[in-house]
Design a protein around this motif. Structure first.
Motif, PDB file in Angstrom:
ATOM      1  N   HIS A  74      -0.684-111.448 -50.501  1.00 35.83           N
ATOM      2  CA  HIS A  74      -1.885-111.075 -51.201  1.00 35.83           C
ATOM      3  C   HIS A  74      -2.622-110.107 -50.312  1.00 35.83           C
ATOM      4  O   HIS A  74      -3.293-110.131 -49.185  1.00 35.83           O
ATOM      5  CB  HIS A  74      -2.740-112.618 -51.113  1.00 35.83           C
ATOM      6  CG  HIS A  74      -4.068-112.298 -51.874  1.00 35.83           C
ATOM      7  ND1 HIS A  74      -4.333-113.148 -52.961  1.00 35.83           N
ATOM      8  CD2 HIS A  74      -5.069-111.766 -51.544  1.00 35.83           C
ATOM      9  CE1 HIS A  74      -5.638-112.782 -53.208  1.00 35.83           C
ATOM     10  NE2 HIS A  74      -6.065-111.519 -52.417  1.00 35.83           N
ATOM     11  N   HIS A  76      -4.801-106.172 -50.698  1.00 37.26           N
ATOM     12  CA  HIS A  76      -5.089-104.999 -51.615  1.00 37.26           C
ATOM     13  C   HIS A  76      -4.802-103.939 -51.210  1.00 37.26           C
ATOM     14  O   HIS A  76      -5.595-102.862 -50.645  1.00 37.26           O
ATOM     15  CB  HIS A  76      -6.811-105.186 -51.826  1.00 37.26           C
ATOM     16  CG  HIS A  76      -7.037-106.562 -52.243  1.00 37.26           C
ATOM     17  ND1 HIS A  76      -7.178-106.884 -53.661  1.00 37.26           N
ATOM     18  CD2 HIS A  76      -7.323-107.775 -51.577  1.00 37.26           C
ATOM     19  CE1 HIS A  76      -7.625-108.148 -54.033  1.00 37.26           C
ATOM     20  NE2 HIS A  76      -7.441-108.775 -52.596  1.00 37.26           N
ATOM     21  N   ALA A 233      -3.131-107.853 -54.894  1.00 35.02           N
ATOM     22  CA  ALA A 233      -3.915-108.757 -55.464  1.00 35.02           C
ATOM     23  C   ALA A 233      -4.571-108.546 -56.642  1.00 35.02           C
ATOM     24  O   ALA A 233      -5.015-109.606 -57.422  1.00 35.02           O
ATOM     25  CB  ALA A 233      -4.433-109.608 -54.385  1.00 35.02           C
ATOM     26  N   LYS A 295      -4.422-111.824 -62.623  1.00 33.51           N
ATOM     27  CA  LYS A 295      -5.547-112.295 -61.417  1.00 33.51           C
ATOM     28  C   LYS A 295      -6.739-112.932 -62.280  1.00 33.51           C
ATOM     29  O   LYS A 295      -7.229-112.199 -62.926  1.00 33.51           O
ATOM     30  CB  LYS A 295      -5.588-111.353 -60.594  1.00 33.51           C
ATOM     31  CG  LYS A 295      -6.623-111.651 -59.451  1.00 33.51           C
ATOM     32  CD  LYS A 295      -6.112-112.439 -58.556  1.00 33.51           C
ATOM     33  CE  LYS A 295      -7.220-112.707 -57.451  1.00 33.51           C
ATOM     34  NZ  LYS A 295      -7.363-111.645 -56.565  1.00 33.51           N
ATOM     35  N   HIS A 378      -5.856-118.394 -51.681  1.00 33.65           N
ATOM     36  CA  HIS A 378      -6.552-118.826 -50.531  1.00 33.65           C
ATOM     37  C   HIS A 378      -6.949-120.372 -50.093  1.00 33.65           C
ATOM     38  O   HIS A 378      -6.376-120.795 -49.107  1.00 33.65           O
ATOM     39  CB  HIS A 378      -8.236-118.127 -50.551  1.00 33.65           C
ATOM     40  CG  HIS A 378      -8.090-116.808 -51.149  1.00 33.65           C
ATOM     41  ND1 HIS A 378      -7.370-115.926 -50.547  1.00 33.65           N
ATOM     42  CD2 HIS A 378      -8.720-116.078 -52.336  1.00 33.65           C
ATOM     43  CE1 HIS A 378      -7.280-114.563 -51.229  1.00 33.65           C
ATOM     44  NE2 HIS A 378      -8.298-114.791 -52.102  1.00 33.65           N
ATOM     45  N   ASP A 441      -4.919-110.069 -47.144  1.00 32.88           N
ATOM     46  CA  ASP A 441      -6.144-110.314 -47.811  1.00 32.88           C
ATOM     47  C   ASP A 441      -7.536-109.485 -47.172  1.00 32.88           C
ATOM     48  O   ASP A 441      -8.564-109.728 -47.508  1.00 32.88           O
ATOM     49  CB  ASP A 441      -6.855-111.386 -48.472  1.00 32.88           C
ATOM     50  CG  ASP A 441      -7.722-111.180 -49.797  1.00 32.88           C
ATOM     51  OD1 ASP A 441      -7.727-110.215 -50.540  1.00 32.88           O
ATOM     52  OD2 ASP A 441      -8.725-112.197 -49.765  1.00 32.88           O
TER      53      ASP A 441
END
Ligand SMILES: [Zn+2]
Length: 545
Positions: A74, A76, A233, A295, A378, A441
């Motif tokens: 995960h 970005h 993600a 998502k 998470h 993340d």
């Protein structure tokens, strides 16, 4: 008639190393690569010498230890890449430095142009340990809308940005979001969750070619840290085009597995129409770029995370839920029927419980699903009953120690010490047999070995050791970050370990992480990285003939 003997297998690369850990329990001394794949391994340093030809690159790296490249469950990447085009306030160490960078960018920009900062900053890196204010951003860039986005759930903007988005004192808060206000009721420029998107929609997006180019720079920074695959993600459809552009031009240095955002501002009918319009479904793509799924975002981050009990610093607040569970159940059921996997952001324990309700509702409607179809992203806070439900129902969890590492001090203030030490109790998840995959993340290149060190020690950047009883071993941490993510991706047959037939995604380190002192891992960086049989990071030219 004579028959030619079959062409003998000739390796493109023969790597010899002090140790090559398969992550499935074996240790080898050499590995042979041909094309994008691992084709041979041997426990003897000379065991594959017969397979070399005059074209074979032989890398004699007895000083190095080789592992499967990391697969981040995960992260970005698109945001980290885009950050390279934006004001780099993540380098600021004080509010004055931060606003100085904004002012310099404003002076260099044509009048009225939006000034957008990178999102990889955090106020805990500023000496004052607070957000810059609306007034400070107004003073830094009086003639420009300023958008200072911090992570995925918060932003600070100036007066012109609010004005450009048509946001005034009477504007209602969007669903699952908040325009923060000063005690006198005026807007203070701090935007939470849905409000971030409401204003950001008015900021111009970079051109596709520019963003594709940024993906090259951005992905190279991840490759330099030993990453081979990033599960991206959250992207929108314009960003998917940028990914396709980068893929076509062979700019990606890591494999990408994107999730497409389904926003909670949509009605159920609109969301289902959007999903229908995508045409393809989970798994579409090739080994470099493949769509993972959809998502959803159920709650906020540390601020805005939906908790069962009130915040430590505000007994009137316990965060917010973005989706009506009934609406989300309907949308997710339709998506799953169309072949989609789903990952839902849930930070707080109330969000985790609600996502479990939704996912159980989906299974009730569509029947049993393969593992890793429905994933909770998470699950920073969870109670034993929630963890049991996730395991019993076969819902996977992506975990990111780096969030505790990065935001531990903020969690201590907002959630209090008792809940902070309970964040991501990996030992408890593993003890009940959960499907876990590790990642970061943080929307900027983050050393996976720092993350491994964190999982093993529960160490953080500025909040000390949090919940040492939840530490796990190095081998388990590495497995979650390789084999774990490969399973999440549905690519266990191709990624995650060093076995002939798998893709040649490897990373080499100057120390053996399995035997080193865990405290030496925090700063350990690779000597080289290989993805798909090609060097993606090789500063010392150890893989050059
Ligand atoms: Zn995220």
């Amino acid at each position: 008639m004579t028959r030619e003997p079959p062409e003998p297998l000739r390796l493109d690369y023969l790597l010899k190393a002090g140790a090559i850990h398969s992550m499935t329990g074996e240790t080898y001394r050499c590995v042979g690569l041909r094309g994008p794949e691992i084709v041979a391994v041997s426990a003897e340093p000379g065991g594959l010498d017969d397979l070399t030809g005059h074209d074979t690159v032989v890398a004699d790296a007895g000083d190095l230890t080789v592992l499967p490249a990391f697969a981040d469950s995960h992260e970005h990447l698109i945001e980290a890449s885009r950050n390279t085009l934006l004001v780099p306030v993540d380098r600021a160490r004080s509010v004055a430095e931060f606003t100085g960078m904004v002012a310099a960018a404003a002076q260099a920009a044509p009048p009225g142009e939006w000034i957008i900062t990178s999102m990889g900053w955090h106020e805990s890196n500023l000496a004052e340990n607070r957000l810059p204010t609306l007034a400070e951003l107004d003073a830094a860039a009086p003639g420009h809308p300023v958008f200072a986005r911090r992570g995925g759930h918060l932003a600070v903007v100036n007066t012109l940005a609010l004005k450009a988005a048509g946001v005034g004192p009477g504007t209602p808060d969007p669903p699952g979001g908040k325009f923060e206000r000063a005690p006198d009721g005026t807007l203070n420029g701090v935007l939470e969750s849905g409000a971030v998107w409401q204003v950001f929609a008015f900021a111009p997006a970079p051109a596709q070619a520019e963003l594709a180019g940024a993906l090259e720079t951005g992905s190279a920074a991840y490759a330099a840290l030993g990453v081979g695959t990033v599960r991206e993600a959250m992207i929108d459809l314009d960003q998917l085009l940028a990914y396709q552009d980068a893929w076509q031009r062979e700019l990606l240095k890591v494999r990408a597995r994107p999730l497409i955002r389904i926003g909670n501002e949509l009605t159920a009918e609109q969301a289902i129409a959007l999903i229908d319009g995508l045409g393809v479904s989970s798994g579409f793509g090739d080994d470099w770029l493949r769509i993972w799924g959809l998502k959803f975002v159920m709650d906020g981050g540390v601020e805005g995370g939906a908790l069962e009990q009130p915040y430590a610093n505000d007994p009137a607040d316990s965060g917010h839920l973005n989706w009506d569970p009934a609406v989300m159940t309907q949308v997710c059921s339709e998506a799953v029927r169309r072949g989609w996997r789903i990952g839902t952001h849930a930070a707080g324990d109330r969000a985790v419980r609600t996502v479990l309700d939704v996912y159980e509702g989906v299974v009730a409607q569509v029947g049993p699903l393969p593992r890793w179809t429905l994933v909770i992203e998470h699950a920073l806070l969870s109670d034993p009953a929630q963890r049991d439900r996730a395991v019993r129902d076969g819902f996977g969890i992506t975990v990111q120690h780096s969030l505790l590492w990065n935001m531990g001090s903020e969690m201590l203030v907002t959630w209090g010490p008792e809940r902070t030490r309970q964040v991501n109790p990996l030992d408890e998840w593993l003890a009940i047999g959960a499907d876990l995959a590790a990642g970061t993340d943080v929307a900027r290149p983050f050393n996976p070995m720092t993350n491994v060190w964190g999982m093993v020690t529960r160490g953080t950047k500025s909040a000390g050791i949090q919940g040492p009883e939840h530490a796990i071993g190095v081998a388990d941490a590495l497995r979650l970050y390789t084999i774990g993510t490969a399973a999440l991706l549905g690519e266990a047959a191709k990624l995650g370990s060093i076995i002939p037939g798998k893709l040649a995604d490897l990373v080499a380190y100057p120390a053996d992480p399995l035997t080193a002192d865990p405290d030496d891992l925090a700063e350990l960086t690779p000597a080289f990285t290989i993805v798909g049989g090609r060097p993606t990071y090789d500063p010392d030219k150890r893989l050059t003939p």
